[in-house]
Write an enzyme that holds these catalytic residues in place. Structure first.
Site, PDB file in Angstrom:
ATOM      1  CE  LYS A  37      -3.478  -2.137   2.994  1.00 19.79           C
ATOM      2  NZ  LYS A  37      -2.938  -2.929   4.133  1.00 19.79           N
ATOM      3  N   GLY A  38       2.081   1.132   0.526  1.00 15.31           N
ATOM      4  CA  GLY A  38       2.910   2.298   0.817  1.00 15.31           C
ATOM      5  C   GLY A  38       3.077   3.314  -0.299  1.00 15.31           C
ATOM      6  CD  GLU A  93       8.620  -0.534  -3.046  1.00 10.24           C
ATOM      7  OE1 GLU A  93       7.903   0.167  -2.303  1.00 10.24           O
ATOM      8  OE2 GLU A  93       8.779  -1.759  -2.868  1.00 10.24           O
ATOM      9  CG  ASP A  94       6.683   2.650   0.378  1.00  9.16           C
ATOM     10  OD1 ASP A  94       7.411   1.789  -0.166  1.00  9.16           O
ATOM     11  OD2 ASP A  94       5.899   2.361   1.293  1.00  9.16           O
ATOM     12  CG  ASP A  97      14.470  -1.253   5.786  1.00  9.02           C
ATOM     13  OD1 ASP A  97      15.680  -1.093   6.002  1.00  9.02           O
ATOM     14  OD2 ASP A  97      13.664  -1.538   6.688  1.00  9.02           O
ATOM     15  CE  LYS A 125      14.188   2.859   6.814  1.00  9.26           C
ATOM     16  NZ  LYS A 125      13.690   1.986   7.898  1.00  9.26           N
ATOM     17  CG  PHE A 146      10.153   2.379  11.492  1.00  7.12           C
ATOM     18  CD1 PHE A 146      10.246   1.235  10.703  1.00  7.12           C
ATOM     19  CD2 PHE A 146       8.900   2.911  11.725  1.00  7.12           C
ATOM     20  CE1 PHE A 146       9.118   0.641  10.156  1.00  7.12           C
ATOM     21  CE2 PHE A 146       7.752   2.330  11.184  1.00  7.12           C
ATOM     22  CZ  PHE A 146       7.871   1.196  10.399  1.00  7.12           C
ATOM     23  CB  VAL A 147      10.641   7.280   8.037  1.00  6.23           C
ATOM     24  CG1 VAL A 147      11.996   7.865   8.388  1.00  6.23           C
ATOM     25  CG2 VAL A 147      10.770   6.336   6.837  1.00  6.23           C
ATOM     26  CG  ASP A 153       2.196   0.729   7.748  1.00  5.59           C
ATOM     27  OD1 ASP A 153       3.088   0.512   6.908  1.00  5.59           O
ATOM     28  OD2 ASP A 153       1.742  -0.158   8.500  1.00  5.59           O
ATOM     29  NE  ARG A 159      -0.785   1.896   5.072  1.00  5.78           N
ATOM     30  CZ  ARG A 159       0.242   1.097   4.796  1.00  5.78           C
ATOM     31  NH1 ARG A 159       1.282   1.560   4.138  1.00  5.78           N
ATOM     32  NH2 ARG A 159       0.245  -0.156   5.192  1.00  5.78           N
TER      33      ARG A 159
HETATM   34  P1  IMP Z   1      12.442  -3.941   2.408  1.00  7.99           P
HETATM   35  O1  IMP Z   1      13.088  -4.189   3.731  1.00  7.99           O
HETATM   36  O2  IMP Z   1      13.298  -3.101   1.510  1.00  7.99           O
HETATM   37  O3  IMP Z   1      12.030  -5.240   1.770  1.00  7.99           O
HETATM   38  O4  IMP Z   1      11.142  -3.123   2.700  1.00  7.99           O
HETATM   39  C1  IMP Z   1       9.927  -3.750   2.939  1.00  7.99           C
HETATM   40  C2  IMP Z   1       8.806  -2.806   3.206  1.00  7.99           C
HETATM   41  O5  IMP Z   1       8.866  -2.468   4.564  1.00  7.99           O
HETATM   42  C3  IMP Z   1       8.775  -1.455   2.505  1.00  7.99           C
HETATM   43  O6  IMP Z   1       8.204  -1.500   1.217  1.00  7.99           O
HETATM   44  C4  IMP Z   1       7.882  -0.683   3.457  1.00  7.99           C
HETATM   45  O7  IMP Z   1       6.525  -0.979   3.214  1.00  7.99           O
HETATM   46  C5  IMP Z   1       8.305  -1.232   4.787  1.00  7.99           C
HETATM   47  N1  IMP Z   1       9.297  -0.368   5.442  1.00  7.99           N
HETATM   48  C6  IMP Z   1      10.639  -0.432   5.406  1.00  7.99           C
HETATM   49  N2  IMP Z   1      11.206   0.535   6.138  1.00  7.99           N
HETATM   50  C7  IMP Z   1      10.165   1.249   6.652  1.00  7.99           C
HETATM   51  C8  IMP Z   1      10.090   2.408   7.476  1.00  7.99           C
HETATM   52  O8  IMP Z   1      11.081   3.022   7.919  1.00  7.99           O
HETATM   53  N3  IMP Z   1       8.836   2.825   7.777  1.00  7.99           N
HETATM   54  C9  IMP Z   1       7.708   2.220   7.331  1.00  7.99           C
HETATM   55  N4  IMP Z   1       7.741   1.143   6.557  1.00  7.99           N
HETATM   56  C10 IMP Z   1       8.961   0.669   6.211  1.00  7.99           C
HETATM   57 MG    MG Z   2       6.553  -0.669   0.157  1.00  2.71          MG
END
Ligand code: IMP
Ligand code: MG
Length: 172
Positions: A37-38, A93-94, A97, A125, A146-147, A153, A159
């Protein structure tokens, strides 16, 4: 809660990104794929800064749940509605991480033979990706905090904030 990136800064950055995308995808058959959803807010605001013809689709993947730690497990909850063979696909993408979500998405879309496959993310990140990723369009590089807000969210909430914030204190 502290503001990390203001609504004005986000809007300026997305305007620049939209302009760049409009130039780079000029004359190409662009399909922007938002990751739910992000990414819904980034998609809506970025889309309005793109001045060339473009189509939209969405995918939904599983996220952290109520935890702020990545599980490394990615599940496709909603797949694309259309075929992407021969299309110029831009994943929107939002945040990236660990990069595990994106890495999985890239793999699953690459086998469908798009003409090109690139990634635009509002936030990256810095330095903590567990997998090497080529992300062509990055709005802001941030630290490991963590943002929340602007689509992101914590336990399903926040959100709707029009800016990116950092929650202070222990999130567990
Ligand atoms: P990944 O760790 O790159 O696979 O990220 C997975 C998902 O975790 C992202 O698409 C976000 O939805 C969520 N996410 C990662 N870091 C944050 C954060 O700092 N705040 C909120 N959601 C996050
Ligand atoms: Mg995402």
């Amino acid at each position: 809660m502290k503001v990390l990136i203001s609504a004005e800064e986000i809007s300026r950055e997305l305007a620049a990104m939209g302009k760049l995308l409009s130039a780079e995808y000029q004359g190409k058959d662009l399909l922007m794929v938002g990751v739910l959803k992000g990414a819904f807010m980034v998609m809506a605001d970025l889309a309005r800064q793109v001045s060339i013809p473009v189509e939209f689709d969405f995918m939904a993947v599983s996220s952290y749940g109520a935890s702020t730690q990545t599980s490394g497990v990615v599940r496709i909850l909603k797949d694309l509605d259309q075929e992407i063979a021969g299309r110029h696909v831009l994943i929107v993408e939002d945040i990236i991480d660990s990069g595990l979500t994106l890495s999985y998405l890239l793999k699953s879309l690459t086998v469908r033979k798009p003409a090109s496959l690139e990634v635009a993310t509002l936030l990256l990140k810095e330095g903590i990706q567990r997998v090497p990723l080529a992300v062509k369009y990055v709005g802001f590089r941030i630290g490991p905090e963590f943002v929340i807000g602007y689509g992101l969210d914590y336990a399903g909430l926040y959100r709707n904030l029009p800016y990116i914030g950092v929650m202070e204190g222990d999130l567990g």
